[in-house]
Write an enzyme that holds these catalytic residues in place. Structure first.
Site, PDB file in Angstrom:
ATOM      1  N   HIS A  37       3.462  -3.060   6.451  1.00  0.00           N
ATOM      2  CA  HIS A  37       4.516  -2.149   6.130  1.00  0.00           C
ATOM      3  C   HIS A  37       5.638  -2.101   6.773  1.00  0.00           C
ATOM      4  O   HIS A  37       6.643  -0.876   6.805  1.00  0.00           O
ATOM      5  CB  HIS A  37       3.857  -0.676   6.346  1.00  0.00           C
ATOM      6  CG  HIS A  37       2.626  -0.436   5.481  1.00  0.00           C
ATOM      7  ND1 HIS A  37       2.673  -0.347   4.190  1.00  0.00           N
ATOM      8  CD2 HIS A  37       1.382  -0.357   5.691  1.00  0.00           C
ATOM      9  CE1 HIS A  37       1.602  -0.001   3.716  1.00  0.00           C
ATOM     10  NE2 HIS A  37       0.703  -0.215   4.611  1.00  0.00           N
ATOM     11  N   ARG A  45      15.817  -6.388  -1.524  1.00  0.00           N
ATOM     12  CA  ARG A  45      15.135  -5.000  -1.714  1.00  0.00           C
ATOM     13  C   ARG A  45      14.995  -4.960  -3.359  1.00  0.00           C
ATOM     14  O   ARG A  45      14.857  -3.922  -3.991  1.00  0.00           O
ATOM     15  CB  ARG A  45      15.570  -3.815  -1.417  1.00  0.00           C
ATOM     16  CG  ARG A  45      15.336  -3.684   0.328  1.00  0.00           C
ATOM     17  CD  ARG A  45      16.269  -2.725   0.925  1.00  0.00           C
ATOM     18  NE  ARG A  45      15.646  -1.295   0.766  1.00  0.00           N
ATOM     19  CZ  ARG A  45      16.107  -0.134   0.826  1.00  0.00           C
ATOM     20  NH1 ARG A  45      17.251   0.156   1.465  1.00  0.00           N
ATOM     21  NH2 ARG A  45      15.603   0.901   0.779  1.00  0.00           N
ATOM     22  N   LYS A  64      -2.046  -6.423  -4.380  1.00  0.00           N
ATOM     23  CA  LYS A  64      -2.350  -5.166  -3.944  1.00  0.00           C
ATOM     24  C   LYS A  64      -1.353  -4.379  -5.042  1.00  0.00           C
ATOM     25  O   LYS A  64      -0.386  -4.566  -5.212  1.00  0.00           O
ATOM     26  CB  LYS A  64      -1.844  -4.963  -2.730  1.00  0.00           C
ATOM     27  CG  LYS A  64      -2.146  -3.683  -2.147  1.00  0.00           C
ATOM     28  CD  LYS A  64      -1.681  -3.320  -0.516  1.00  0.00           C
ATOM     29  CE  LYS A  64      -1.862  -2.100  -0.170  1.00  0.00           C
ATOM     30  NZ  LYS A  64      -1.730  -1.938   1.406  1.00  0.00           N
ATOM     31  N   CYS A 105       6.879  -1.569  -3.393  1.00  0.00           N
ATOM     32  CA  CYS A 105       6.553  -2.686  -4.313  1.00  0.00           C
ATOM     33  C   CYS A 105       5.446  -2.180  -5.210  1.00  0.00           C
ATOM     34  O   CYS A 105       4.471  -1.876  -4.557  1.00  0.00           O
ATOM     35  CB  CYS A 105       6.391  -3.876  -3.653  1.00  0.00           C
ATOM     36  SG  CYS A 105       7.592  -4.640  -2.633  1.00  0.00           S
ATOM     37  N   ILE A 127       8.163   9.891   5.876  1.00  0.00           N
ATOM     38  CA  ILE A 127       6.892   9.077   5.416  1.00  0.00           C
ATOM     39  C   ILE A 127       5.883   9.679   6.219  1.00  0.00           C
ATOM     40  O   ILE A 127       5.922  10.438   7.279  1.00  0.00           O
ATOM     41  CB  ILE A 127       6.922   7.737   5.813  1.00  0.00           C
ATOM     42  CG1 ILE A 127       7.352   7.484   7.731  1.00  0.00           C
ATOM     43  CG2 ILE A 127       8.247   6.886   5.054  1.00  0.00           C
ATOM     44  CD1 ILE A 127       7.390   6.062   7.893  1.00  0.00           C
ATOM     45  N   HIS A 138      -1.833   3.315   9.486  1.00  0.00           N
ATOM     46  CA  HIS A 138      -2.108   3.686   8.140  1.00  0.00           C
ATOM     47  C   HIS A 138      -0.853   4.198   7.310  1.00  0.00           C
ATOM     48  O   HIS A 138      -0.098   5.037   8.044  1.00  0.00           O
ATOM     49  CB  HIS A 138      -3.350   4.588   7.960  1.00  0.00           C
ATOM     50  CG  HIS A 138      -3.605   4.864   6.489  1.00  0.00           C
ATOM     51  ND1 HIS A 138      -3.554   4.128   5.638  1.00  0.00           N
ATOM     52  CD2 HIS A 138      -3.267   6.262   6.167  1.00  0.00           C
ATOM     53  CE1 HIS A 138      -3.551   4.838   4.367  1.00  0.00           C
ATOM     54  NE2 HIS A 138      -3.476   6.111   4.539  1.00  0.00           N
TER      55      HIS A 138
HETATM   56  N1  U3P Z   1       0.477   2.630  -0.393  1.00  0.00           N
HETATM   57  C1  U3P Z   1       1.877   2.205  -0.003  1.00  0.00           C
HETATM   58  N2  U3P Z   1       2.752   3.098  -0.302  1.00  0.00           N
HETATM   59  C2  U3P Z   1       2.639   4.149  -1.265  1.00  0.00           C
HETATM   60  C3  U3P Z   1       1.294   4.704  -1.692  1.00  0.00           C
HETATM   61  C4  U3P Z   1       0.297   3.880  -1.168  1.00  0.00           C
HETATM   62  O1  U3P Z   1       1.879   1.534   0.735  1.00  0.00           O
HETATM   63  O2  U3P Z   1       3.645   4.857  -1.359  1.00  0.00           O
HETATM   64  P1  U3P Z   1      -4.113   0.646   2.853  1.00  0.00           P
HETATM   65  O3  U3P Z   1      -4.290  -0.672   2.904  1.00  0.00           O
HETATM   66  O4  U3P Z   1      -5.279   1.411   2.383  1.00  0.00           O
HETATM   67  O5  U3P Z   1      -3.367   1.023   4.183  1.00  0.00           O
HETATM   68  O6  U3P Z   1      -3.122   3.933  -1.007  1.00  0.00           O
HETATM   69  C5  U3P Z   1      -3.814   2.788  -1.125  1.00  0.00           C
HETATM   70  C6  U3P Z   1      -3.035   1.687  -0.417  1.00  0.00           C
HETATM   71  O7  U3P Z   1      -1.584   1.903  -1.068  1.00  0.00           O
HETATM   72  C7  U3P Z   1      -2.773   1.957   1.158  1.00  0.00           C
HETATM   73  O8  U3P Z   1      -3.055   1.176   1.957  1.00  0.00           O
HETATM   74  C8  U3P Z   1      -1.244   2.374   1.204  1.00  0.00           C
HETATM   75  O9  U3P Z   1      -0.925   1.855   2.456  1.00  0.00           O
HETATM   76  C9  U3P Z   1      -0.735   1.810   0.048  1.00  0.00           C
END
Ligand code: U3P
Length: 148
Positions: A37, A45, A64, A105, A127, A138
Site C-alpha cells: 500500500h 498514477r 487482486k 487500482c 484513510i 491493514h
Molecule cells: N482495499 C484497498 N483499497 C480500498 C478497499 C479495499 O486496498 O479502497 P487486504 O489484503 O485484505 O488488506 O478489502 C479487501 C482488500 O482490498 C484489502 O486487502 C484492502 O486492503 C483492499
C-alpha cells in the site's frame, strides 16, 4: 558447579529467546503493508501505472480486485497509529487526521488470472487503517476529507 534451573528461570529464558521473533513479526506485517500500500513517488498514477505496480508488488496471482497505494511521507502514515495523525475509528481501526494523495487500482474484470488489467483512480483522501503494536498493518478504506 551445579546449576539448579528452576522452571521459572527456564520460562524466562524461553521468553528472551522468543522476544526478537515477536518483534520481527511486527516488523514483517508492517513491511508487508508497505509493499502492498505504499509508493512514495508514483509515476503517472494512470492505468499503466496500476498494471505495472500491481504486478511489481506481487498482487497479480490471482489479480487482486482492489488495491490502494498511498503516496507521500511514510512517517505521516505511521503517525496515524498515534494521536499525532490519527484517531480511533469503529472497533479497532484508525482514521487519519491528514489527507493523503492515493491511487486506487481496480481490476477491470474478466479472468482473475494474469495478465491483470487495472483502472486507476487518483484522489486526495483521509484513510482508515488497522494498526498492530503501533504500526500500520491493514488498509481498510478511504474517504473524501471533511471540509474544514
Ligand atoms: N482495499 C484497498 N483499497 C480500498 C478497499 C479495499 O486496498 O479502497 P487486504 O489484503 O485484505 O488488506 O478489502 C479487501 C482488500 O482490498 C484489502 O486487502 C484492502 O486492503 C483492499
Amino acid at each position: 558447579m551445579v546449576m539448579v534451573l528452576s522452571p521459572l528461570f527456564l520460562v524466562f529464558m524461553l521468553g528472551l529467546d522468543l522476544l526478537p521473533l515477536a518483534l520481527a513479526q511486527d516488523d514483517y506485517r508492517y513491511r508487508h503493508f508497505l509493499t502492498q500500500h505504499y509508493d512514495a513517488k508514483p509515476k503517472g498514477r494512470d492505468d499503466k501505472y496500476c498494471d505495472y505496480i500491481m504486478q511489481n508488488r506481487g498482487l497479480t496471482s490471482p489479480c487482486k480486485d482492489t488495491n490502494t497505494f498511498i503516496h507521500g511521507k511514510k512517517n505521516d502514515i505511521k503517525a496515524i497509529c498515534e494521536d499525532r495523525n490519527g484517531e480511533p475509528y469503529g472497533g479497532n481501526l484508525r482514521i487519519s487526521k491528514s489527507a493523503f494523495q492515493v491511487t486506487t487500482c481496480k481490476h477491470r474484470g474478466g479472468s482473475s488470472r494474469p495478465p491483470c488489467r487495472y483502472r486507476a483512480t487518483k484522489a486526495y483522501r483521509v484513510i482508515v487503517i488497522g494498526c498492530e503494536n503501533g504500526l500500520p498493518v491493514h488498509f481498510d478504506e478511504s474517504f473524501i476529507p471533511p471540509s474544514q
